[in-house]
Scaffold this motif. Sequence first.
Motif, PDB file in Angstrom:
ATOM      1  N   UNK C 652      11.556 -21.335  20.881  1.00  0.00           N
ATOM      2  CA  UNK C 652      11.465 -19.882  20.393  1.00  0.00           C
ATOM      3  C   UNK C 652      12.888 -19.533  20.169  1.00  0.00           C
ATOM      4  N   UNK C 653      13.271 -19.204  18.933  1.00  0.00           N
ATOM      5  CA  UNK C 653      14.641 -19.112  18.524  1.00  0.00           C
ATOM      6  C   UNK C 653      15.215 -17.565  19.213  1.00  0.00           C
ATOM      7  N   UNK C 654      16.278 -17.633  19.876  1.00  0.00           N
ATOM      8  CA  UNK C 654      16.797 -16.681  20.426  1.00  0.00           C
ATOM      9  C   UNK C 654      18.031 -16.499  20.562  1.00  0.00           C
ATOM     10  N   UNK C 655      18.926 -16.576  19.258  1.00  0.00           N
ATOM     11  CA  UNK C 655      20.338 -17.070  19.311  1.00  0.00           C
ATOM     12  C   UNK C 655      21.188 -16.416  20.381  1.00  0.00           C
ATOM     13  N   UNK C 656      22.186 -17.104  20.852  1.00  0.00           N
ATOM     14  CA  UNK C 656      23.113 -16.406  21.934  1.00  0.00           C
ATOM     15  C   UNK C 656      24.481 -16.077  21.268  1.00  0.00           C
ATOM     16  N   UNK C 657      24.920 -15.075  21.250  1.00  0.00           N
ATOM     17  CA  UNK C 657      26.132 -14.647  20.677  1.00  0.00           C
ATOM     18  C   UNK C 657      27.250 -15.411  20.987  1.00  0.00           C
ATOM     19  N   UNK C 658      27.543 -16.031  22.288  1.00  0.00           N
ATOM     20  CA  UNK C 658      28.718 -16.699  22.478  1.00  0.00           C
ATOM     21  C   UNK C 658      28.497 -18.217  22.326  1.00  0.00           C
ATOM     22  N   UNK C 659      27.470 -18.808  22.094  1.00  0.00           N
ATOM     23  CA  UNK C 659      27.476 -20.085  21.891  1.00  0.00           C
ATOM     24  C   UNK C 659      27.368 -20.513  20.435  1.00  0.00           C
ATOM     25  N   UNK C 660      27.831 -21.811  20.356  1.00  0.00           N
ATOM     26  CA  UNK C 660      28.124 -22.302  18.882  1.00  0.00           C
ATOM     27  C   UNK C 660      26.834 -22.195  18.133  1.00  0.00           C
ATOM     28  N   UNK C 661      26.739 -21.650  16.851  1.00  0.00           N
ATOM     29  CA  UNK C 661      25.535 -21.510  16.067  1.00  0.00           C
ATOM     30  C   UNK C 661      24.280 -20.663  16.927  1.00  0.00           C
ATOM     31  N   UNK C 662      24.818 -19.990  17.953  1.00  0.00           N
ATOM     32  CA  UNK C 662      23.648 -19.594  18.898  1.00  0.00           C
ATOM     33  C   UNK C 662      23.014 -20.373  19.817  1.00  0.00           C
TER      34      UNK C 662
END
Lengths: 155, 283, 708
Positions: C652-662
């Motif tokens: 389930x997609x939940x992009x993380x603001x500090x990681x590469x491409x979420x």
Amino acid sequence: MEIKFVLNHKQVAIDVNPSMRLLDVLRDVCHLTGTKEGCGEGECGACTVLVNDEPVNSCLMPIINVFGKEVITIEGFRETKAYKVISSAFADMGGSQCGFCTPGMILASYAVLRKNPHPTDEEIRIALSGNLCRCTGYQAIVNAVKLASEKGVKL
Amino acid sequence: MIHYFVPSSLKEALKILNENDCYIFAGGTDLMVQKHLSSGLLPNFDKDVLFIMKINELNYIEKDNEGNIHIGATTRYNEIEASSLIPEIYKTVIKEIASPNIRNMATLAGNIGNASPAGDSLLPLILNDAEVVLSSIDGERIIKVQDFILGVKKLDRKQNEIIKEIVIKPQELDYFYRKVGSRKAESITKVSFLGGYKIEKNRLVDFRVAFGSVSTKVVRNQEVENKYINKELKDIDIDSVVNDYTNLVTPITDQRSNKEYRHKVAMNLLKKFLKEIKGGRDE
Amino acid sequence: MPSKGYQILITMLPKYLTSVKKVDNEEKMSGMAIFTGDILMEDAYYAIPVRSTISFGKILEIKVPTLPKNYYFISAKDIIKENVCNIIVDDWPVFADKETHYKGETIGLIVGPDKKKAIELSKLVEVKYEEYEPVYEMKNSYVHKEFVKGDKEVFKKASKVFSEEFETGYQDQIYLEPQGMLMWLDGDKITVKASMQCPFYIKKAIMRTLGYPEDKVRVIQPAVGGAFGGKEHYPSLMGAQLATAIVKIKKPIKMIFDRKEDITFTTKRHPSKTNISAYLDDKDNILGVKIHVGIDGGAYIGCSMVVLSRALIAATNTYTFDNVEIVGDAYCTNKIPSAAFRGFGSPQSIFAIELFINHLADFLHVNPVDLRTKYLVKTGDITSTNGVFRDPIILKDLIDKAFEMSDYKRKVKEYSKPGTYRGIGYSTFLHGCGFTGSGESTIINAQLRMKKDKDGVVTFYTSQVDFGQGNRTTLKRIVVDTLGIPEDKVIYDAPDTDQTLSTGPTAASRTIIIVGGLVAKAAKHLKEIWIDGKEQEIVEPYVGPSYIKWDEDTMQGDAYPGYAWGVNVIEVEVDPITYEVSIIGTWSTYDVGHAIDERIIIGQADGGLAQALGWAYLEKEEVSDGEFKQTRMSDYVIPTFVDLPKMETALIDNPFPYGAFGAKGAGELTFVGGAPAFAIALEQAINRKVHKIPATPEYIMELIENGN
């Protein structure tokens, strides 16, 4: 003594002790390092090669037992069309991670499909049960063999 | 100095064996593990080795006039699995031995010669009174597998004898087989059970039981079996049979399992087998 | 929730995947990839360890046989500068000197041109000892940690207390390629190729023991056949040992372990013992929870203090309790040192809390799902170390999805009827990505070098090893996609310490979240300053999120820059005659932020869970008199094709603001929840409580026969 056999479609004669492991002959004498040693006791299958088209553990096979037979390693198999089909199925399904089991796994997969061109998942699992993988959890490899069987491995 | 002999006929092999004390090396899947020293080094044999896989005349599966099946000493498991002459029970057992890759190398004769209490093929051989034909320069003798294996790695074999073939009887019993290993494939047996029986008119006309990996050799006791043969099914008391076997099953604790588990499971399997015979009655 | 899109993943049809072709596929499948043991160097000498045969004692005398020409015995007396193997705590010597602390500790090496001869000579080395009483039980703590959240006074107000103890066993990594190293001299520069995770760890260890400067040691990564944590620290020891030898012998040397040697003498997952007590008020609310985690560190601390930290921080798992007291000890025992293994302490404590909560529900006569849901962590909750769960937590969605995929609710009801011998269980879990606390900024300080030539070909360097996880593919792709240039214009090779700056170890699920972020930042930076036809080079330093404040001494603050989350549902069947377990199916959902390459993530998911299931019920490593009893792959058994079922996984997609491409981390997360979900399923199947793993048939028999 001189052991004569066919290695990757070429007749060879190798002068070694008859008890020498086929694995060591391949790696240390012939410098064919695609065949790997993972355990040395026939458990992991990383050393799988084909002898007369049947997969065997080359770590348990003394060289004398291939006298007059045909041995195919990944170096020979990778020149075939069947390799192209199987390896691209492995790539599509993510069947290879660290890669150490992969050459043996691909040869064993070929042997499965040669005997049974349209195996069920369960048949694939049983037929490959002598080849261990610690990375994939096996599902991706089952999927890859399935895909290769759909595409058809021309023999 | 270790000598390595590679005869291509039985006659030649017998001559070598008569003059030298040798390991008899067939598929090698056990010997290569036992004698393994280290990667890149030769196996560490401490006496001469006689390789027999080049003896083509020993590679056969044949049926004789009496219906007995003869399996030559260099016949591998995969060949036995594929043969239409072989009774189903042997195939059932062999399919669970080691892995497909190993079964492409290993022989039935080798499993007998290795005389391990965990040798799976020994169960159907012993249960069905299979025999080995031993060949030497002096001639041949026939001995039951059950009598041939004396204990762990111990055989009733003279130095100059070789297993020439195994003779198995055609299948005529109903069987119940379970191998319990450390996992579902490529596993060394912790405990195994094979029962055979034949029922005629509610009477047990044949009854045999064999346990693997629970003693120094496969446990089969004809005296106990005879107690129950020709009894009516309703007279077979499960507890009494279990009681007869409980002291014959004497497992050990090792790196694969413990004696309590092995004993308990052996008895559970015996009970399950007896229940099956009795058709679920007398629960 | 994008459930429709992810449903497709389960069938794994490649055309729907976001994946690209793995860069190392062809070399690995064709057998052309060169692993350490494949490197041809015919004049290399072999190094054979001489190992301690006692668990604890004084080394009185080492009698070395007369050695033939070109054979050497290398031991503590040959140490150039310091007899210290640089791990995290420097207590592990390169060679045992005055004392030995475990069976198998290296006392010296026999080095020479013929392997068989070297083995024979190694057996002739006689060591005389004065034996001391060894300690094998967890009783002597050498690292102690504790911290509190909330109010300790509240424990006094409890009207009842529910307590339990849980145990987990050793686990061997069983990477398919055993440990191995090849070392040679390039002029006076020590050059190393090895099966490894962390090239700079080996480099540092060699520099430290020899007192060498940076430019006299070079470590290059060949193909690596799996690692799982097992090649994080042990290769440093091998490196320091071989370096000591090579300075004297001046010949190439190789040391490649056979499997038996690898199982018998290299580091394992820490065994653990966890005690948990829930303090309840008269309405059965949890006032607070006390947890003690003990891990068996073996003879030397090495990295055990960091493993303990992670075990403690993870001890409350996905639950928020207002008042928590967490205490932990790493114990010194006279056994092989325990070290890194996928999960790094958290699988042990999470196993305990997941079972505990279920057992507590039984104790309170409430539905375990309800109890677990009641305390489930939510966005904004305070962590057990008084940090904050900042990022959106979608655990509830993960659970719902996993339940739907597995038909959990129907099955759990059906299997509660006696005599089915079936069970289904689930776990929820988290994994903190990256080094603990502010370690990324204060300890690692990753720096990334990226350059561009006149033709616009971009080359970048990291110290990240791809031992199967696919990071060579993903890190390259981050650059390709960020710069918007063709794949063949980006060069990214395996690490070579002469080429790359250190971007830190390949560990702690930090590669994508931390290094990936850094790679993306560097690429963005390069794009901004891009001038066609000009050579350009940048060095991009890691800058952590400013909110991360952590105090390692008090264990207070934000423990990790981000968390990945997951749910495993496992269904089992038990044979009541033989007590064997069959795994019927597994269904998993994960939030790894945004999965850059879904095929690679699914590969991690299946592989991690498979390894966790092995730990849960198959992989038994017992110790007898300080020695492992299972030393071969026929006795230490890992799952085969037929031991594992079809595995279904959804992301389930939940992009993380500090990681590469979420993206967040994924490598370890997938290991963490398998064992508790398995054990809970097993409990239902046999109607008994499980308190330890591996849950072997022998243990299951005991449980069934002895009752609860």
